[in-house]
Design a protein around this motif. Structure first.
Motif, PDB file in Angstrom:
ATOM      1  N   ASP A  38      32.882   7.276  11.107  1.00  0.00           N
ATOM      2  CA  ASP A  38      33.276   5.624  10.487  1.00  0.00           C
ATOM      3  C   ASP A  38      32.565   5.264  11.417  1.00  0.00           C
ATOM      4  O   ASP A  38      31.814   5.005  12.598  1.00  0.00           O
ATOM      5  CB  ASP A  38      35.077   5.625  11.601  1.00  0.00           C
ATOM      6  CG  ASP A  38      35.236   4.177  11.704  1.00  0.00           C
ATOM      7  OD1 ASP A  38      34.351   2.805  10.509  1.00  0.00           O
ATOM      8  OD2 ASP A  38      36.311   3.780  11.665  1.00  0.00           O
ATOM      9  N   SER A  39      31.336   4.261  10.178  1.00  0.00           N
ATOM     10  CA  SER A  39      30.657   3.736  10.914  1.00  0.00           C
ATOM     11  C   SER A  39      30.604   1.542  11.497  1.00  0.00           C
ATOM     12  O   SER A  39      30.097   1.195  11.869  1.00  0.00           O
ATOM     13  CB  SER A  39      29.780   3.154   9.620  1.00  0.00           C
ATOM     14  OG  SER A  39      29.758   2.064   8.877  1.00  0.00           O
ATOM     15  N   GLY A  40      31.931   1.471  11.658  1.00  0.00           N
ATOM     16  CA  GLY A  40      32.420   0.516  12.025  1.00  0.00           C
ATOM     17  C   GLY A  40      32.821  -0.581  10.927  1.00  0.00           C
ATOM     18  O   GLY A  40      32.674  -2.164  12.100  1.00  0.00           O
ATOM     19  N   ASP A  41      32.268  -0.731  10.430  1.00  0.00           N
ATOM     20  CA  ASP A  41      32.173  -1.409   9.285  1.00  0.00           C
ATOM     21  C   ASP A  41      33.003  -1.597   7.870  1.00  0.00           C
ATOM     22  O   ASP A  41      33.073  -1.893   6.554  1.00  0.00           O
ATOM     23  CB  ASP A  41      31.057  -1.337   8.601  1.00  0.00           C
ATOM     24  CG  ASP A  41      30.762  -0.349   7.655  1.00  0.00           C
ATOM     25  OD1 ASP A  41      30.786   0.480   7.289  1.00  0.00           O
ATOM     26  OD2 ASP A  41      29.219  -0.681   6.380  1.00  0.00           O
ATOM     27  N   LYS A  42      33.919  -0.897   7.835  1.00  0.00           N
ATOM     28  CA  LYS A  42      35.896  -0.148   7.016  1.00  0.00           C
ATOM     29  C   LYS A  42      34.642   0.799   6.360  1.00  0.00           C
ATOM     30  O   LYS A  42      35.238   0.703   5.200  1.00  0.00           O
ATOM     31  CB  LYS A  42      36.256  -1.373   6.648  1.00  0.00           C
ATOM     32  CG  LYS A  42      36.682  -2.298   7.321  1.00  0.00           C
ATOM     33  CD  LYS A  42      37.426  -3.323   6.172  1.00  0.00           C
ATOM     34  CE  LYS A  42      37.390  -4.931   7.695  1.00  0.00           C
ATOM     35  NZ  LYS A  42      38.315  -5.903   6.450  1.00  0.00           N
ATOM     36  N   ASN A  43      33.909   1.166   6.593  1.00  0.00           N
ATOM     37  CA  ASN A  43      33.522   2.449   5.951  1.00  0.00           C
ATOM     38  C   ASN A  43      33.297   3.710   6.370  1.00  0.00           C
ATOM     39  O   ASN A  43      33.069   3.762   7.900  1.00  0.00           O
ATOM     40  CB  ASN A  43      32.369   2.775   5.452  1.00  0.00           C
ATOM     41  CG  ASN A  43      31.806   1.410   3.898  1.00  0.00           C
ATOM     42  OD1 ASN A  43      33.170   1.429   3.236  1.00  0.00           O
ATOM     43  ND2 ASN A  43      31.016   0.839   3.770  1.00  0.00           N
ATOM     44  N   VAL A  44      34.145   5.211   6.122  1.00  0.00           N
ATOM     45  CA  VAL A  44      33.134   6.347   6.338  1.00  0.00           C
ATOM     46  C   VAL A  44      31.960   6.898   5.772  1.00  0.00           C
ATOM     47  O   VAL A  44      32.758   7.789   4.311  1.00  0.00           O
ATOM     48  CB  VAL A  44      34.942   6.854   6.480  1.00  0.00           C
ATOM     49  CG1 VAL A  44      34.469   8.152   7.464  1.00  0.00           C
ATOM     50  CG2 VAL A  44      35.208   6.054   7.741  1.00  0.00           C
ATOM     51  N   TYR A  45      32.131   7.905   5.959  1.00  0.00           N
ATOM     52  CA  TYR A  45      30.559   8.768   5.012  1.00  0.00           C
ATOM     53  C   TYR A  45      30.756   9.978   6.305  1.00  0.00           C
ATOM     54  O   TYR A  45      31.043  10.738   6.895  1.00  0.00           O
ATOM     55  CB  TYR A  45      28.809   8.466   6.606  1.00  0.00           C
ATOM     56  CG  TYR A  45      29.223   7.215   5.338  1.00  0.00           C
ATOM     57  CD1 TYR A  45      28.292   6.579   4.316  1.00  0.00           C
ATOM     58  CD2 TYR A  45      29.437   5.891   6.573  1.00  0.00           C
ATOM     59  CE1 TYR A  45      28.152   5.531   4.335  1.00  0.00           C
ATOM     60  CE2 TYR A  45      28.973   4.327   6.536  1.00  0.00           C
ATOM     61  CZ  TYR A  45      28.373   4.063   4.945  1.00  0.00           C
ATOM     62  OH  TYR A  45      28.035   3.237   4.378  1.00  0.00           O
ATOM     63  N   ALA A  46      30.980  11.863   5.039  1.00  0.00           N
ATOM     64  CA  ALA A  46      30.741  12.705   5.327  1.00  0.00           C
ATOM     65  C   ALA A  46      29.851  13.132   6.361  1.00  0.00           C
ATOM     66  O   ALA A  46      28.082  12.625   5.497  1.00  0.00           O
ATOM     67  CB  ALA A  46      31.087  13.630   3.995  1.00  0.00           C
ATOM     68  N   SER A  47      30.176  14.138   6.773  1.00  0.00           N
ATOM     69  CA  SER A  47      28.167  14.402   7.478  1.00  0.00           C
ATOM     70  C   SER A  47      27.756  15.691   6.040  1.00  0.00           C
ATOM     71  O   SER A  47      27.994  16.049   5.389  1.00  0.00           O
ATOM     72  CB  SER A  47      29.434  15.387   8.463  1.00  0.00           C
ATOM     73  OG  SER A  47      29.325  16.984   7.794  1.00  0.00           O
ATOM     74  N   THR A  48      26.632  16.346   5.841  1.00  0.00           N
ATOM     75  CA  THR A  48      25.116  15.745   4.622  1.00  0.00           C
ATOM     76  C   THR A  48      25.942  17.688   5.146  1.00  0.00           C
ATOM     77  O   THR A  48      25.886  18.393   6.041  1.00  0.00           O
ATOM     78  CB  THR A  48      24.171  15.689   5.373  1.00  0.00           C
ATOM     79  OG1 THR A  48      23.451  16.348   4.732  1.00  0.00           O
ATOM     80  CG2 THR A  48      23.283  16.677   6.567  1.00  0.00           C
TER      81      THR A  48
END
Length: 232
Positions: free
Chosen positions: A136-146
């Motif tokens: 969770d980058s803190g800008d309301k977006n969540v990124y999956a691991s590579t």
């Protein structure tokens, strides 16, 4: 002599005029039906708070904490040991005695920056096999691991035996401007079924100028070592 009986009394006749039409029976019932439907809807609404759905009951149980401490997620514990930033990452064994003889790893350049989080993971009571992580980058977006790094946590064959700490890494490709106050989210289970699994959310403690400085100082390349058991 003949005696005649008096004539029977006559019922009074209604006055002449139009006759009122009878009210239909349904006219008396519709307010009751509407009230019953409203009451039923209110009861169902109240029941939804008292009895959560099966999905809500069995979804992963989340434990939260900071990178400065071990977070206990029930079925496992996790501690963030280090966070590194890089422009490119690859599978490597930089701390291996054979690293001088190993082929040069292929590096994957980021369209943004790589955030590599090094973790110590310990299963508490049973063998866990499936590792998943998000950032969770803190800008309301969540990124999956590579999925492109074989040495990172989450590769096929990963295992977490109970009571033995495993140190490894998970990597995320994130737009630089998206990073505000990152939190790594880790779920570890026994397989595809994640019901009643543990889930840990660990705040990395990077924000503001400190985070900006870390991104600007990102390493050109970073070798991600394979997970290894630690001494108990």
């Amino acid at each position: 002599m003949t005696v005649s009986a008096p004539p029977p009394p006559q019922s009074p006749q209604p006055p002449a005029g139009p006759t009122a039409a009878p009210r239909p029976a349904g006219g008396r019932r519709w307010p009751t039906a509407v009230a019953s439907l409203v009451l039923l809807a209110l009861l169902m609404f109240a029941q939804s708070f008292r009895f959560p759905s099966d999905v809500a009951v069995t979804e992963p149980m989340v434990a939260s904490g900071d990178a400065s401490a071990t977070v206990d997620a029930g079925s496992f514990t996790v501690r963030v040991e280090e966070v590194r930033f890089a422009k490119a990452v690859g599978d490597g064994s930089e701390d291996s005695a054979l690293s001088d003889f190993a082929p040069e790893p292929d590096y994957i350049e980021a369209k943004g920056v790589w955030v590599v989080v090094f973790l110590d993971v310990t299963s508490t009571d049973r063998q866990l096999t499936r590792f998943e992580s998000r950032l969770d980058s803190g800008d309301k977006n969540v990124y999956a691991s590579t999925p492109w790094l074989h040495n990172a946590f989450g590769s096929i064959g990963d295992g977490f035996p109970p009571g033995i700490p495993i140190r490894g890494a998970t990597a995320f490709e994130v737009p630089e401007k998206a990073l505000k106050d990152p939190v790594v989210q880790v779920t570890i289970s026994t397989g595809i079924d994640k019901r009643l699994s543990g889930e840990a959310h660990v705040k990395l403690g990077l924000s503001g100028d400190e985070l900006k400085k870390a991104i600007e100082g990102a390493e050109e390349t970073l070798d991600v070592p394979e997970p290894r058991m630690q001494k108990v």
